[in-house]
Every structure is written in structure tokens, then in C-alpha cells.
Design a protein around this motif. Sequence first.
Motif, short mmCIF file in Angstrom:
data_model
loop_
_atom_site.label_atom_id
_atom_site.label_comp_id
_atom_site.label_asym_id
_atom_site.label_seq_id
_atom_site.Cartn_x
_atom_site.Cartn_y
_atom_site.Cartn_z
N LEU A 1 16.25 -29.41 4.51
CA LEU A 1 15.85 -30.82 4.61
C LEU A 1 16.86 -31.77 3.96
O LEU A 1 17.09 -32.88 4.45
CB LEU A 1 14.46 -31.00 3.99
N ALA A 2 17.46 -31.31 2.86
CA ALA A 2 18.32 -32.20 2.07
C ALA A 2 19.45 -32.84 2.88
O ALA A 2 19.68 -34.05 2.78
CB ALA A 2 18.87 -31.45 0.86
N PRO A 3 20.19 -32.08 3.73
CA PRO A 3 21.30 -32.73 4.45
C PRO A 3 20.85 -33.88 5.35
O PRO A 3 21.62 -34.82 5.58
CB PRO A 3 21.89 -31.58 5.28
N ALA A 4 19.61 -33.83 5.84
CA ALA A 4 19.14 -34.86 6.77
C ALA A 4 18.59 -36.09 6.06
O ALA A 4 18.34 -37.12 6.71
CB ALA A 4 18.06 -34.28 7.69
N ILE A 5 18.36 -36.01 4.74
CA ILE A 5 17.77 -37.16 4.04
C ILE A 5 18.70 -37.69 2.96
O ILE A 5 18.26 -38.31 1.99
CB ILE A 5 16.40 -36.78 3.43
N LEU A 6 20.00 -37.46 3.13
CA LEU A 6 20.98 -37.99 2.19
C LEU A 6 20.84 -39.52 2.13
O LEU A 6 20.84 -40.20 3.16
CB LEU A 6 22.39 -37.61 2.64
N GLY A 7 20.70 -40.05 0.91
CA GLY A 7 20.52 -41.48 0.72
C GLY A 7 19.07 -41.91 0.62
O GLY A 7 18.79 -43.04 0.20
N ARG A 8 18.14 -41.04 1.00
CA ARG A 8 16.73 -41.36 0.85
C ARG A 8 16.30 -41.07 -0.59
O ARG A 8 16.78 -40.12 -1.20
CB ARG A 8 15.87 -40.53 1.80
N THR A 9 15.35 -41.83 -1.12
CA THR A 9 14.90 -41.63 -2.51
C THR A 9 13.40 -41.43 -2.62
O THR A 9 12.89 -41.27 -3.72
CB THR A 9 15.32 -42.81 -3.38
N SER A 10 12.68 -41.46 -1.48
CA SER A 10 11.23 -41.29 -1.54
C SER A 10 10.72 -40.75 -0.23
O SER A 10 11.41 -40.79 0.80
CB SER A 10 10.53 -42.62 -1.85
N LEU A 11 9.50 -40.27 -0.22
CA LEU A 11 8.87 -39.79 1.00
C LEU A 11 8.74 -40.91 2.01
O LEU A 11 8.97 -40.71 3.22
CB LEU A 11 7.48 -39.22 0.67
N ASP A 12 8.41 -42.10 1.55
CA ASP A 12 8.23 -43.23 2.47
C ASP A 12 9.50 -43.54 3.26
O ASP A 12 9.43 -44.10 4.37
CB ASP A 12 7.78 -44.47 1.71
N ALA A 13 10.65 -43.20 2.70
CA ALA A 13 11.91 -43.52 3.37
C ALA A 13 12.33 -42.47 4.39
O ALA A 13 13.26 -42.69 5.17
CB ALA A 13 13.02 -43.69 2.33
N THR B 1 12.15 -40.49 7.77
CA THR B 1 11.63 -40.80 9.11
C THR B 1 11.45 -39.51 9.92
O THR B 1 11.95 -38.45 9.56
CB THR B 1 12.60 -41.72 9.86
N ALA B 2 10.73 -39.67 11.05
CA ALA B 2 10.56 -38.54 11.95
C ALA B 2 11.89 -38.09 12.52
O ALA B 2 12.11 -36.89 12.75
CB ALA B 2 9.60 -38.92 13.08
N ASP B 3 12.82 -39.04 12.75
CA ASP B 3 14.15 -38.64 13.22
C ASP B 3 14.87 -37.78 12.18
O ASP B 3 15.56 -36.82 12.54
CB ASP B 3 14.99 -39.90 13.53
N ASP B 4 14.72 -38.16 10.88
CA ASP B 4 15.33 -37.34 9.82
C ASP B 4 14.78 -35.91 9.89
O ASP B 4 15.52 -34.93 9.82
CB ASP B 4 15.01 -37.92 8.44
N LEU B 5 13.46 -35.81 9.99
CA LEU B 5 12.82 -34.51 10.02
C LEU B 5 13.25 -33.72 11.25
O LEU B 5 13.51 -32.51 11.19
CB LEU B 5 11.30 -34.67 9.97
N GLY B 6 13.36 -34.42 12.40
CA GLY B 6 13.78 -33.76 13.63
C GLY B 6 15.20 -33.21 13.51
O GLY B 6 15.48 -32.08 13.95
N ARG B 7 16.12 -34.00 12.94
CA ARG B 7 17.50 -33.51 12.77
C ARG B 7 17.52 -32.27 11.85
O ARG B 7 18.27 -31.32 12.09
CB ARG B 7 18.37 -34.61 12.17
N ALA B 8 16.70 -32.32 10.81
CA ALA B 8 16.67 -31.19 9.88
C ALA B 8 16.18 -29.92 10.59
O ALA B 8 16.74 -28.83 10.39
CB ALA B 8 15.79 -31.52 8.69
N LEU B 9 15.14 -30.05 11.42
CA LEU B 9 14.61 -28.88 12.11
C LEU B 9 15.56 -28.39 13.19
O LEU B 9 15.73 -27.18 13.38
CB LEU B 9 13.24 -29.21 12.71
N ASP B 10 16.19 -29.32 13.92
CA ASP B 10 17.15 -28.92 14.95
C ASP B 10 18.28 -28.10 14.35
O ASP B 10 18.78 -27.14 14.97
CB ASP B 10 17.73 -30.15 15.65
N ALA B 11 18.70 -28.48 13.13
CA ALA B 11 19.81 -27.78 12.50
C ALA B 11 19.47 -26.35 12.14
O ALA B 11 20.37 -25.53 11.89
CB ALA B 11 20.25 -28.54 11.25
#
Length: 825
Positions: free
Chosen positions: A680-692, A694-704
Amino acid sequence: MPASATFAAAPLPIDAVLPALTGALRGRNAAVLVAPPGAGKTTRVPLALLDEPWLAGRKIVLLEPRRLAARGAAERMASTLGERVGDTVGLRVRLGSKISARTRIEVVTEGVFTRMILDDPELSGVGAVLFDEFHERSLDADLGLALAIDAQGGLREDLRLLVMSATLDGARVSRLIGEAPILESEGRAYPVETRYADRDPNRRIEDAMTDAILRALRADPGSILAFLPGQGEIRRVAEALAGRVGAETEIAPLYGALTQAEQDRAVAPAPPGRRKVVLATSIAETSLTIEGVRIVVDAGLSRVPVYEPGIGLTRLVTARASRASVDQRRGRAGRTEPGICWRLWSEAATNALDPFGRPEILAADLAGLLLDCAAWGVADPATLAFLDPPPAPALKEARDMLRALAAIDDDGRLTPVGARLRALPLPPRLARMVVSAAEANHAQAAADLAAVLVERGLGGDGTDLAERVDRFHRERGGRAADMRRLAEGWARQAGAGSRDGAAPGTGALLALAYPDRIARARGRDGEFVMVNGRAGRLDPAASLAREPFIVVADLAGAAANARILSAAAIDADTIETLFADRIEASTNVVFDPASRALRARAARRLGAITLGERTLPVPADETSAAILARGLGETALDALPWTPALRQLVARIRFLRGAEGEDWPDLSDRHLAQSAADWLAPAILGRTSLDAVTADDLGRALDALLPWTLRARLDAEAPTHVTVPTGSRVPITYEAEAEPVLAVRVQELFGLDRHPVIGGGRVPLVLHLLSPASRPIQITRDLPGFWRGSWAAVRAEMRGRYPRHPWPEDPLSEAPTRRAKPRGT
């Protein structure tokens, strides 16, 4: 002096073995003497050896484990000779030494002897060294014997060594000192009746002992010697007894921290017509005869030091006494007449006790021993003759500590700093405190603090060492005056100069000795955590409990619930000044489960304690992303922005892993949670909270997580939809731990003679056949079989319920449809 003068007193059992003992030492330079309590070995043996030709006018040195025992032995021998201590028989202890030019027998404590032999390895003018009560196995006794054996082998072959004990494995000691002869005395002991009063383990020891003592007073005449583990228990039992015994009964505490006068009062016989209750620690087990005592009440406990390598901390722990120890205590009741021993445990429990107490060398801080060995010229203590070799972990800890104090070099040799430390008769840490303070011209303040720390009870027994040092300065007793003179000597020896300004606080001085025991309050009253990571607690009512920082000198109790016995306050600025080179500044990013967000703080830390911290913006780097991912994985995996498509993706991959094996990634909830920092970490670089996130972030993480080689297979072998004969694309439902399901209206499958499969043709779908109202009418894994079998019954029931929809007799020959029949047909 003629030997006959030795035996002016009444005969003692040891007298019978003295001829054999003197004969053995005429032919050998070592012997072992085993004699029970009361045999008279302590006072008769030195006097019996005085006229031996091999002694040739030289001295005998008699070692005793404690000052009280040393004073008692010296006084009894001097009395036998009709002299005063300081004449033929002298005394050399930390306080109150009495030696003259006429002295032939020196009674010394074990620690004093260690310094004697280190200062003069040849033991000039000494003909024999007698180790009394060696079974107690103190660290000083073991080291003293090892050094004496080494000196005998290399410098003084004529030096006689005699090891004496009441309870001892004589064969082991004999082998240690060159297969020396073993002599045994039968001793004399009056019969002692043993009575058991099994204590409720949930009841305080003080309450049980108070009741047992009162019961013993009522049951039998005579004075009582009661054994308790420590000073605190003695004080509480004394308070409990004070209003419950008659005026004819005297309560007398006896422990090491008391003054000489108070100890003498406890040992003295009760006046005629009165009784005495002596409340003692293990100090009264050996080398003492308390006149008039014929009753012993034994709690069966001892307070022993336990050293913890790795954190450099010695704790006082209350433990069950050994069988040898409780037998020694029981014997106190039969020294002068038949007696009675009350034991606060069951008779059966006696056999479960350890046979002997654990030698101190196996459970002690070995820094002092290692420093003494370095001064002796021995870098590895294992090369000396110890009855039990010192444990390697404790030796490593001691070496590391002495190197940190600059007392030894990397080869274990004594440095100039180490020589200065060893010159002071103090433990290495306290010696370093005095030497370091001397460099700032404050040696006297440090020496006064060291005096309070090494002389128990000096300045009172309060927790706050600053208050105890202040009381020590004002105390008028002889012991306080002697210790002040001793401390002045230490300060001069350390190089005290003129004082430059006010002396540092007690806490600042103590921190020079124990930098690893600086402690910070942990939020709850009286609870502190130390630099070494260990926790301790103070009574919340104590003044120190409200301090933000303290330095701990002494603890007691189990590590999980350690009680701070002595400490001093210190302020943050002093810590910063003294230990600037050890303080580490760092930025800590942590995941806050409550807000599901990252928090960043700049912290200044000394070991395990935080000196100060402030809030910072969270850095947008890979480390922060990993911390956020890990925190979300552990606490909020289900709260991530899952869309139906993403959940289906995970379910499809889980299905294929179950069907085909580990070529497919593990996307179980457990593994996703544990490995979130990786995927998950590579897809949420720059995010600091759960609220930040997105579903696109999660999708990229799973695709990888899915390699390119598997992506085409995913759609082929676990498709999202199946095209049915009508041309409709019907979604497949994938669920954890369940077979994939295709829910479709039965009319759309007319004409289909093969069951739908996925997974490369290996996995049949579970068909949920639906009515025109999309309600299940049948579940099957064999569609052709359904057409041939159950269809007729389903048709008969459904055609009446849904007459406008086709229900042919032969569904395989019927065209599939999504529609109802036209009206009128």
C-alpha cells in the motif's frame, strides 16, 4: 603467650578437633574445617594457632562476613585472654578499627581483606588467613580466597589458608585449595522442637509473624529470635507488637543499618525477670550467640540482591531461604539450652527448599570484582581459583561498564583512571562519581553522598537521598562522625580542591554514578521509567513522586513491579548539561489510531526516556507512507475506500489462488494487513491520513500486486461476467471461502447443453437459476442434468405462477429469451 591461656573459658566442642587441626596445618599449608553453629570454631581456632612454630610471630587474619560478627568475635577472644580488643586480638572494619603493635590476631570483614591483599599481595607479616562462615559465599569471600590461593601459589607458599564453615561442601573447597585435609567437629547443640504454622500466602508476612510471635510468647518461656527478610518488615512487626506485649518484654530490632549501640542492645541478654524479642534479618544466622534466646520464629524468607545483566541493575528480591539457612536459624534456639523453632510454612515444604543459598558471585554486579582482578594483574577472572566461576554475561556487562568509566582498556588492563577508582574503597560507580566531582572541585559533596549510599541507615531510611545527606551532615552520633571523617578522606584521596561555587545537587552527583538510572515520570503518580528502559514506582505520597525527573539509586521487588528505595531529584537542564554528548535528537512519525492519521514530533531522548518534544509537519517521504500503510493495515483495513470493483478484484485473485496455488498473490485479509507497508505504501506517498487515501490509490496498489504474466490469465480464468445464450453479460459473484456463483434467469439459458465453467475449464460455476421475478428456483452444478431431471418439476410449478413466460417441455430445443410471451399467445 602460652597456648594454655587460650582455654581459660569453659570447654567447647571444637576443642576436641583442635589437635588434629594444628597437626594438619603443621604439615600442609591449607585445611578445611566443618563445624556446626555453637561449636566454638570462630573464637577457639585463632587462639589455638597463635603458638604454632610455622606462624613464627606473624599475624593471623580472621575473616567475618559482617561487622557485627567481626566485633563479636574480637570481643569474645579478647575476653578469653583477659584483655581488651586492640591488644592481642585486634579489629579492622570500616568504622571502629582497633589495632596495636601487640596485635597478633586481626578480625576483619571480608571486604577489608580484599583491600589488604590487593594493597600488599605478599601479605607481609601475615602467617595465616582464616575464612570463617565461608558457606555464606559472599562475593568478597570468594574473591578473597581466590586471591589468597593465587598469592600462596606464586608468592607465599608458607601462607596457611583455613576455610571454616558450618554448612559447606567440604570436598569442593578441599579440591579448590589443593586437596587440603578436611576436619569435622561434632559440635554441641541442645534439642530443638520444630513446630509448623503454615502461613496463608495471601496474608501479609508482617501480620503472620506478629501472630506467631505472640503465640510463642504465650506458649513457652524465654526470649525470642524472629527472622524477617528486611528492615521494613522488622519495623512493621515491631510497631504491631508494641501495644500487644507486656512491659516485661523488650522489642529489639537487629539489622545492618543500625548503629553499633543499637546492635549491641539487641545482642545483649535481657535483664533478669524480663524477656526479649529480637527481630532480625539473616545477619543473626551465624557467628552470633544471643544470650537467653531459646525460641526462634522463622518467616523462611531472605532478601537477596539479583543483578540483571543488560541493564546494569541490581534489585533486592525477597526469596525463600535455603534449607541450610533455615537449619542455621533453627539452631539458634538450641545454643545454650533446649529450644523451640516455629516455622511459618508446612513441614512438607521444607524439602522443596534449595539445599544452599545461591553464591553471590552467580547473581551479583561483577564490576568491582573485575576492577580488583585488573588491579591484581588478571584480565580474565576465570584464570583464578573460584569455587563457582563468574557468569560470562555478568562479566561482559562489567567489562562494558568499566570501559565506559575508562577504568580498564580494551585488553582488560587497569588504566590510570581505574587505579584512581580502585584506590577509593567504594564500588566503581560511586568511585567514579567522587573522582568526576573532584575534577570540578566538588569531591566532598560526592563523598558525603557515597557515605550515605554505602553505610545503610546513615541519614535515616527515607527515599529522598538529598534529605538523607542533609540529615547525615547534622547527625551527632559516633557512626555519623566516623563516616564524615571517612568521607573527608575519600575526598582528599580523589584530589579535592577549593570549591568553586555551590555544590551540585544530589541528583546531579548521583547521575555521575548512575546515568542509566535517570528516570522520567510516566504520567501516573509515582511511576517512572529509567534510561535503561526499566520501570519503578514510588509511594504517590512521597515528595519525589511529583518530580518530573529523578535518579534512582536502589530498587527492590520484581522487575514488573519494582519499588524505588532511594533516589534524588534532578532537573532537565542539568541532564542536558551533563549528558549533552549522549542525547539523541530525532523526528518521530507515528500513526494515531484514533484519528487514523500520522503525527510527527521532534524528540530529544536519553536512552529510553524523552527529555522534550514538539509537533512538526509530517514529512512526505517513503518512511511516512510506510508508517501510514502499516497503521491502516493493522487498524483500518476495512475502512479503506473499497469499491465493489476493487472488492471483486481481490475476490477473483483469492479464488484463483485457492484453485491453482501459490502462483497467485496472497490477498487474504491477514496477509494484506501484515504486508500493508509493502503493497500500500508506494501508492499513498504524500498522504498523511485515511481520509486522504482515494479509491484510485487503493486500485493502483492492488494492481501492482498482480504480475503482468498473470493479468491476462485473470480475465480468462476468473472473468467478471459470463455471456449467456441470450447475449446478456451476467456478473459472477466471488466470495471468500465460497465457490463462484452465477445468478441468471432460467429462460436465458434455454438451448445451453454445457455447464458454464471458469478457471481454465476446471471449476464449474454454481448456478443460481432464477424465476422471472429474479427469485431462486434451483441451485445446480450440473445444468444438463437439471434439464434432464428436475426441470419437469420446476416447469410444472412455475408455468402456473408465470404463465406469460415460456416453460417448454424441452428447454434444449427452445430459443433463449429475456422477454415474456406476447399477449394472446
